[in-house]
Design an enzyme around this catalytic site. Structure first.
Site, mmCIF file in Angstrom:
data_model
loop_
_atom_site.group_PDB
_atom_site.id
_atom_site.type_symbol
_atom_site.label_atom_id
_atom_site.label_comp_id
_atom_site.label_asym_id
_atom_site.label_seq_id
_atom_site.Cartn_x
_atom_site.Cartn_y
_atom_site.Cartn_z
ATOM 1 N N GLY A 26 4.370 0.945 -5.458
ATOM 2 C CA GLY A 26 4.365 1.152 -4.016
ATOM 3 C C GLY A 26 4.609 -0.107 -3.218
ATOM 4 O O GLY A 26 4.554 -0.084 -1.987
ATOM 5 N N CYS A 27 4.877 -1.197 -3.883
ATOM 6 C CA CYS A 27 5.156 -2.461 -3.209
ATOM 7 C C CYS A 27 6.648 -2.763 -3.338
ATOM 8 O O CYS A 27 7.238 -2.549 -4.397
ATOM 9 C CB CYS A 27 4.359 -3.614 -3.832
ATOM 10 S SG CYS A 27 2.583 -3.410 -3.691
ATOM 11 N N ALA A 28 7.246 -3.257 -2.275
ATOM 12 C CA ALA A 28 8.659 -3.630 -2.315
ATOM 13 C C ALA A 28 8.862 -4.827 -3.237
ATOM 14 O O ALA A 28 9.877 -4.934 -3.921
ATOM 15 C CB ALA A 28 9.161 -3.960 -0.913
#
Length: 136
Positions: A49-51
């Site tokens: 869920g993190c870029a």
């Protein structure tokens, strides 16, 4: 219920005049963190869920939560350092009671992060809460 380390960050932020100074301070906090051993930067420690690439490795000692974290992005490393200040040393059964969004709002982070960074920050918080709950 903020830790002394988080209170130190909040007090520093109170003295910084603008967001650019605060942003630089967050980056400096990240640079000051010890590097994470690449051997533990594996799928099991990766935060989805993190870029950016983000890893969080929990360490529970005497029923207190701690973790080591790292990222390939300087600002995200800084956000990990802020979260470390917020959660490190807290009893595992109290980690879920910390209102991280309110704490981060004190720093103005909620207003100045891109939607993508905000989503990543929420993913890191959720991962920390789950790790603590699993340890509890």
């Amino acid at each position: 219920m903020a830790t002394p380390a988080f209170e130190d960050i909040a007090e520093t932020f109170d003295f910084l005049d603008d967001w650019e100074e605060r942003y630089r301070h967050v980056i400096e906090l990240g640079k000051a963190m010890p590097p994470m051993d690449p051997a533990v930067q594996v799928p099991a420690t990766k935060v989805d869920g993190c870029a950016s690439q983000v890893w969080i490795l929990p360490r529970i000692e005497d029923r207190r939560f701690d973790f080591q974290g790292d990222s390939d992005a300087l600002i995200v490393r800084g956000l990990i350092a802020v979260l470390h200040a917020l959660y490190a040393g807290v009893p595992v059964d109290q980690v879920g009671q910390i209102d991280a969004q309110a704490a981060l709002a004190r720093l103005g982070l909620d207003e100045h992060l891109s939607a993508q960074r905000s989503n990543g920050l929420r993913a890191m918080i959720e991962r920390i809460r789950l790790l603590a709950a699993d340890a509890g």
